[in-house]
Design a protein around this motif. Structure first.
Motif, PDB file in Angstrom:
ATOM      1  N   CYS A   1      38.882  46.405  37.769  1.00 33.87           N
ATOM      2  CA  CYS A   1      38.289  46.686  39.086  1.00 33.87           C
ATOM      3  C   CYS A   1      38.227  48.186  39.345  1.00 33.87           C
ATOM      4  O   CYS A   1      37.225  48.693  39.871  1.00 33.87           O
ATOM      5  CB  CYS A   1      39.100  46.003  40.181  1.00 33.87           C
ATOM      6  SG  CYS A   1      38.980  44.189  40.200  1.00 33.87           S
TER       7      CYS A   1
ATOM      8  N   LEU B   1      43.418  42.972  35.453  1.00 38.12           N
ATOM      9  CA  LEU B   1      42.359  42.713  36.427  1.00 38.12           C
ATOM     10  C   LEU B   1      42.141  43.927  37.318  1.00 38.12           C
ATOM     11  O   LEU B   1      41.004  44.361  37.535  1.00 38.12           O
ATOM     12  CB  LEU B   1      42.726  41.493  37.273  1.00 38.12           C
ATOM     13  CG  LEU B   1      41.829  41.213  38.490  1.00 38.12           C
ATOM     14  CD1 LEU B   1      40.402  40.953  38.057  1.00 38.12           C
ATOM     15  CD2 LEU B   1      42.383  40.048  39.305  1.00 38.12           C
TER      16      LEU B   1
ATOM     17  N   GLU C   1      48.926  38.822  34.770  1.00 34.48           N
ATOM     18  CA  GLU C   1      47.577  39.261  34.417  1.00 34.48           C
ATOM     19  C   GLU C   1      46.920  40.134  35.471  1.00 34.48           C
ATOM     20  O   GLU C   1      45.763  40.536  35.308  1.00 34.48           O
ATOM     21  CB  GLU C   1      46.678  38.033  34.162  1.00 34.48           C
ATOM     22  CG  GLU C   1      47.152  37.119  33.056  1.00 34.48           C
ATOM     23  CD  GLU C   1      48.094  36.024  33.572  1.00 34.48           C
ATOM     24  OE1 GLU C   1      48.538  36.138  34.741  1.00 34.48           O
ATOM     25  OE2 GLU C   1      48.395  35.101  32.812  1.00 34.48           O
TER      26      GLU C   1
ATOM     27  N   MET D   1      44.645  32.206  37.341  1.00 30.81           N
ATOM     28  CA  MET D   1      45.982  32.633  37.767  1.00 30.81           C
ATOM     29  C   MET D   1      46.505  31.770  38.922  1.00 30.81           C
ATOM     30  O   MET D   1      47.706  31.519  39.029  1.00 30.81           O
ATOM     31  CB  MET D   1      45.947  34.085  38.231  1.00 30.81           C
ATOM     32  CG  MET D   1      45.460  35.087  37.206  1.00 30.81           C
ATOM     33  SD  MET D   1      45.477  36.760  37.915  1.00 30.81           S
ATOM     34  CE  MET D   1      44.381  37.616  36.780  1.00 30.81           C
TER      35      MET D   1
ATOM     36  N   GLY E   1      32.831  37.033  29.992  1.00 30.54           N
ATOM     37  CA  GLY E   1      33.104  37.179  31.406  1.00 30.54           C
ATOM     38  C   GLY E   1      33.135  38.639  31.818  1.00 30.54           C
ATOM     39  O   GLY E   1      33.139  39.546  30.987  1.00 30.54           O
TER      40      GLY E   1
ATOM     41  N   GLY F   1      36.167  35.222  38.353  1.00 31.20           N
ATOM     42  CA  GLY F   1      36.381  34.801  36.978  1.00 31.20           C
ATOM     43  C   GLY F   1      37.820  34.881  36.528  1.00 31.20           C
ATOM     44  O   GLY F   1      38.227  34.138  35.630  1.00 31.20           O
ATOM     45  N   ALA F   2      38.615  35.775  37.150  1.00 29.88           N
ATOM     46  CA  ALA F   2      39.979  35.989  36.675  1.00 29.88           C
ATOM     47  C   ALA F   2      41.037  35.314  37.538  1.00 29.88           C
ATOM     48  O   ALA F   2      42.034  34.806  37.016  1.00 29.88           O
ATOM     49  CB  ALA F   2      40.268  37.488  36.594  1.00 29.88           C
TER      50      ALA F   2
ATOM     51  N   LEU G   1      35.469  40.587  33.395  1.00 31.48           N
ATOM     52  CA  LEU G   1      36.642  41.417  33.132  1.00 31.48           C
ATOM     53  C   LEU G   1      36.732  41.787  31.661  1.00 31.48           C
ATOM     54  O   LEU G   1      36.839  42.964  31.303  1.00 31.48           O
ATOM     55  CB  LEU G   1      37.917  40.693  33.571  1.00 31.48           C
ATOM     56  CG  LEU G   1      39.237  41.409  33.255  1.00 31.48           C
ATOM     57  CD1 LEU G   1      39.249  42.799  33.877  1.00 31.48           C
ATOM     58  CD2 LEU G   1      40.421  40.592  33.748  1.00 31.48           C
ATOM     59  N   GLN G   2      36.671  40.779  30.794  1.00 31.35           N
ATOM     60  CA  GLN G   2      36.714  41.072  29.364  1.00 31.35           C
ATOM     61  C   GLN G   2      35.505  41.881  28.944  1.00 31.35           C
ATOM     62  O   GLN G   2      35.592  42.714  28.039  1.00 31.35           O
ATOM     63  CB  GLN G   2      36.773  39.764  28.559  1.00 31.35           C
ATOM     64  CG  GLN G   2      38.057  38.979  28.730  1.00 31.35           C
ATOM     65  CD  GLN G   2      38.041  38.083  29.964  1.00 31.35           C
ATOM     66  OE1 GLN G   2      37.127  38.158  30.789  1.00 31.35           O
ATOM     67  NE2 GLN G   2      39.057  37.239  30.096  1.00 31.35           N
TER      68      GLN G   2
ATOM     69  N   MET H   1      34.182  39.509  39.147  1.00 32.78           N
ATOM     70  CA  MET H   1      35.389  39.693  38.349  1.00 32.78           C
ATOM     71  C   MET H   1      36.569  38.954  38.978  1.00 32.78           C
ATOM     72  O   MET H   1      37.361  38.305  38.276  1.00 32.78           O
ATOM     73  CB  MET H   1      35.699  41.176  38.207  1.00 32.78           C
ATOM     74  CG  MET H   1      36.875  41.478  37.307  1.00 32.78           C
ATOM     75  SD  MET H   1      37.243  43.246  37.190  1.00 32.78           S
ATOM     76  CE  MET H   1      35.810  43.830  36.307  1.00 32.78           C
TER      77      MET H   1
ATOM     78  N   HIS I   1      32.351  28.326  32.966  1.00 35.28           N
ATOM     79  CA  HIS I   1      33.197  29.508  32.971  1.00 35.28           C
ATOM     80  C   HIS I   1      32.492  30.771  32.490  1.00 35.28           C
ATOM     81  O   HIS I   1      32.972  31.870  32.708  1.00 35.28           O
ATOM     82  CB  HIS I   1      34.436  29.264  32.105  1.00 35.28           C
ATOM     83  CG  HIS I   1      35.327  28.188  32.640  1.00 35.28           C
ATOM     84  ND1 HIS I   1      35.165  26.858  32.297  1.00 35.28           N
ATOM     85  CD2 HIS I   1      36.370  28.231  33.513  1.00 35.28           C
ATOM     86  CE1 HIS I   1      36.083  26.127  32.918  1.00 35.28           C
ATOM     87  NE2 HIS I   1      36.827  26.934  33.657  1.00 35.28           N
ATOM     88  N   ASN I   2      31.385  30.618  31.785  1.00 34.81           N
ATOM     89  CA  ASN I   2      30.638  31.797  31.366  1.00 34.81           C
ATOM     90  C   ASN I   2      29.152  31.521  31.517  1.00 34.81           C
ATOM     91  O   ASN I   2      28.745  30.432  31.945  1.00 34.81           O
ATOM     92  CB  ASN I   2      31.002  32.213  29.936  1.00 34.81           C
ATOM     93  CG  ASN I   2      30.744  31.110  28.923  1.00 34.81           C
ATOM     94  OD1 ASN I   2      29.739  30.399  28.988  1.00 34.81           O
ATOM     95  ND2 ASN I   2      31.660  30.951  27.974  1.00 34.81           N
TER      96      ASN I   2
END
Length: 573
Positions: free
Chosen positions: A277, A273, A269, A109, A413, A104-105, A415-416, A101, A179-180
Motif C-alpha cells: 500500500c 500488505l 501478513e 486474513m 493479484g 484481495g489480501a 499485492l503480489q 489490494m 480470486h484472480n
C-alpha cells in the motif's frame, strides 16, 4: 495571515523558529496565507467533497468494507495530509488500486469474520503510517525511483483490468466470485444467463451520463448528480423491491477515534500488505504532486511526502478507515476547482462531516450498479494502450517489463503483482547494467575524432589497433561482460596484425576494483600475445583508483591530457 493582492506562485518559504517546524509545511503556508485565497479554497473543498462522496462509497465497496469507511478516509486522511504534506493541490483518499489490494489480501486474513476484516484494514493503515515514518528517517525516497515507468504502465493496466472484472458482476446484477482475473472471468461467463436487466440498464445509463458529463462538464461534480438522480429514481419506483441491490443503511455521525484493536503480531501478513500500500501510495501520490507543483511553480519535497502520507493514514486508521493515498483524479478535481493551499482539504473534511451528520439517510437507496459505474469510469484511464504500443515500437525490453507487471497483477493479484513488479524493475535495471554497450571505434573521415564503427560503418577502421569504449561505469556487475566483448573482437580480428588495444574510459564515470581487475586481466592476456594496452579518457576519480591499484603503471600511465588521437599518432610515428 497576509492580506493583499494575489502573489505569483513560488516555492514555499521555510519559517524561522524551532527546527521541528521545518517538517510541518502547514506552519509555512498558513503564515503566508492570503485572504484572497479563502474563497477559492472553500469552493475547491466543497467541490472535492461532492466528488468524494460517490467515489468513496464505491471504493469502500471495492475494498469489501462498509461504505462509511471510504468517507472516513477522505475526511480524516485529508486533515492529516493538510498538516504534514508538501503539495498544495494533492487530494488524499481511498484509491481504486489500494481498495482492490485490501479486498484481495484481507479476506484470507479475516477468515470470514466481518469485524476482524475491518480491524485488519485499519491495522494496515496504522502500519502504513509506521512504515512512512521509518522510510522518512532512512531517507528512502530515492529507492522508489528504482521502479521504472514501463513497469508502472503494465501494473496500472493490470490493476485496471482486475478492477473492471470485480465491478462487472455488480453492473450485471450477478453474484460473481473468484480470486484472480481469470477465475473471475470464467465465473462471470458462466453467470451471463442470470443477468438482471434492470440492474444492467441502470448501470449503462449511469456510465453514459458520467462519460457525457466528463466530456461536456469537466470539473463539475457530475458523479454526485448521477448518484442523486439514481437515489430519486430508486425511491420513486421502488427499485429495491424489484431486486435492485442498494447500499443500505449508512450509520450517521462522525467517526470515533481509537487505537488499533489488533497488534502487528496478531496478523503476520499485514506488514507486506502495508508495504505494498505504501509503495502504491507514494508512487501515485508523488507523481501527481510533482505534476501540480510544476504547474503552479513551487517546490515539492519528496521526502516530506512520507510524513504527509503517514499522517493521512494514521488519521484514517484512527477513525476505523483503511489505507489512503493521493490520486491524480481527485487532485485534478481539487486543482480545477481552484485550490490554492491544503486548506481546501480542511473545507472538504468539514463538508463531509456535515454530510455524515445529516445526509446519510438519503444514501440508503443508492443502487450498487451506479457505484460500479462510477468505479468503471474512474479506472478506465489506468489502461494506457497507446503507451504499451509506443513501448513495443521503441523499446521491446520496456514492453516486456510492462507485460510482466500486467501478467503478474492479473494472475497473482494486486499485492503480489506490485511486489513482483518492483522486483522486475530492479532486475531490469541490473540486466541493463550487466550488458553495457561496448563501442569499437573508427576514425570519422577527415577528422581526428572517433566514434562507434557499428553505428557508423563509414568510419575508417584503425590499422593494427583496436580501440574500444565501454559506455557505462566499469563495475563488478558488468566487468566480465566488457572483457568478453573485447576478447571476442580480438579473436575475430587478425591478432597477428594487432599490436595495440586502447581502452577509452571517457564514457565510464565510475570504476570499482572489479573493473580495475578486468583491466589487469586484459593486460595479462594481451601481454602474452605481445600486444600493448593503453588507457585514455579516464576521469579524475577513475584515474586515482587505477593508479592506486597499479594498472596505471602497467599500461604506461593514465594521463588526463593524452587522447586517443595522441596514442594513435605515436603508433603511426
Amino acid at each position: 495571515m497576509v492580506i493583499g493582492s494575489r502573489p505569483t506562485e513560488g516555492p514555499t518559504k521555510r519559517q524561522s523558529g524551532p527546527t521541528w517546524l521545518r517538517h510541518v509545511p502547514a506552519a509555512s503556508w498558513l503564515a503566508d496565507y492570503r485572504i484572497g485565497w479563502l474563497a477559492s479554497d472553500i469552493v475547491a473543498g466543497v467541490t472535492l467533497a461532492a466528488y468524494a462522496i460517490p467515489v468513496s462509497l464505491a471504493y469502500a465497496g471495492l475494498a469489501g468494507l462498509p461504505p462509511q469507511a471510504g468517507v472516513y478516509g477522505y475526511l480524516l486522511g485529508g486533515l492529516g495530509y493538510a498538516l504534514l504534506g508538501s503539495s498544495r493541490q494533492l487530494a488524499i483518499g481511498p484509491t481504486s488500486a489500494i481498495s482492490l489490494m485490501i479486498a484481495g489480501a484481507v479476506g484470507a486474513m479475516a477468515g470470514g469474520d466481518a469485524e476482524r476484516y475491518g480491524q485488519i484494514a485499519s491495522l494496515a493503515g496504522f502500519t502504513v503510517a509506521l512504515l512512512c515514518l521509518i522510510a522518512w528517517l532512512l531517507r528512502l525516497s530515492m529507492l522508489v525511483r528504482l521502479i521504472s515507468d514501463s513497469i508502472l504502465v503494465g501494473f496500472k493496466a493490470g490493476a485496471g483490468l482486475t478492477i473492471v472484472m470485480t465491478q462487472l458482476p455488480s453492473l450485471l446484477g450477478v453474484s460473481g466470485g473468484g480470486h484472480n482475473f481469470l477465475e473471475r472471468a470464467l465465473l462471470l461467463a458462466g453467470q451471463l444467463g442470470q443477468v438482471h436487466y434492470l440492474v444492467l440498464g441502470l448501470g449503462v445509463v449511469a456510465i453514459l451520463l458520467l462519460i457525457l458529463g466528463d466530456r461536456f462538464l469537466p470539473g463539475r461534480p457530475v458523479a454526485l448528480a448521477v448518484v442523486a438522480l439514481s437515489i430519486i429514481m430508486a425511491s420513486a419506483f421502488g427499485l429495491p423491491a424489484l431486486g435492485v441491490p442498494t447500499t443500505g443503511e449508512i450509520p450517521a455521525g462522525l467517526p470515533s477515534l481509537d487505537r488499533p484493536a489488533l497488534r502487528l503480531r496478531d496478523v503476520e501478513e499485514v506488514v507486506p500488505l502495508a508495504a505494498g500500500c505504501l509503495l502504491l501510495a507514494y508512487i501515485e501520490g508523488v507523481s501527481a504532486a510533482r505534476a501540480f507543483a510544476a504547474k503552479h511553480g513551487y517546490t515539492l519535497d519528496p521526502r516530506q511526502e512520507f510524513l504527509g502520507i503517514g499522517a493521512a493514514n494514521l488519521a484514517a486508521a484512527l477513525g476505523h478507515g483503511y489505507p489512503v493515498a493521493g490520486g491524480l483524479s481527485q487532485s485534478a478535481v481539487n486543482d480545477k476547482a481552484g485550490a490554492r493551499t491544503p486548506l481546501s482539504l480542511v473545507f472538504a473534511s468539514l463538508t463531509l462531516s456535515l454530510c455524515l451528520l445529516f445526509l446519510t439517510g438519503l444514501l440508503e437507496n443508492l443502487p450498487k450498479a451506479v457505484l460500479a459505474a462510477i468505479v468503471l469510469t474512474a479506472v478506465y484511464g489506468l489502461i494506457d494502450l497507446p503507451a504499451m504500443l509506443r513501448m513495443w515500437r521503441i523499446s521491446r525490453m520496456d514492453f516486456y517489463a510492462a507485460t510482466i507487471a500486467l501478467g503478474a497483477v492479473l494472475l497473482l493479484g494486486i499485492l503480489q503483482g506490485i511486489l513482483l513488479a518492483a522486483l522486475a524493475s530492479i532486475l531490469l535495471l541490473l540486466a541493463r547494467a550487466t550488458q553495457p554497450h561496448v563501442a569499437f571505434l573508427g576514425r570519422i573521415p577527415g577528422t581526428n575524432s572517433y566514434s562507434d564503427l557499428a553505428r557508423h560503418p563509414e568510419n575508417e577502421p584503425l590499422s593494427g589497433v583496436i580501440a574500444f569504449r565501454p559506455e557505462a561505469s566499469l563495475l563488478y556487475v558488468n566487468a566480465e561482460s566488457v572483457l568478453e566483448a573485447v576478447s571476442s573482437r580480438l579473436e575475430a580480428s587478425d591478432s597477428l596484425n594487432i599490436h595495440m588495444v586502447v581502452c577509452d574510459l571517457s564514457a565510464s564515470p565510475h570504476i570499482d576494483l572489479a573493473g580495475s581487475g578486468m583491466l589487469h586481466q586484459l593486460h595479462g592476456e594481451l601481454a602474452r600475445r605481445g600486444i600493448a594496452l593503453r588507457i585514455v579518457g579516464a576521469r579524475g576519480r577513475v584515474r586515482d583508483l587505477l593508479r592506486a591499484d597499479g594498472i596505471g603503471e602497467r599500461v604506461g600511465g593514465v594521463d588526463r591530457l593524452v587522447t586517443l588521437d595522441d596514442v594513435l599518432g605515436s603508433v603511426r610515428r
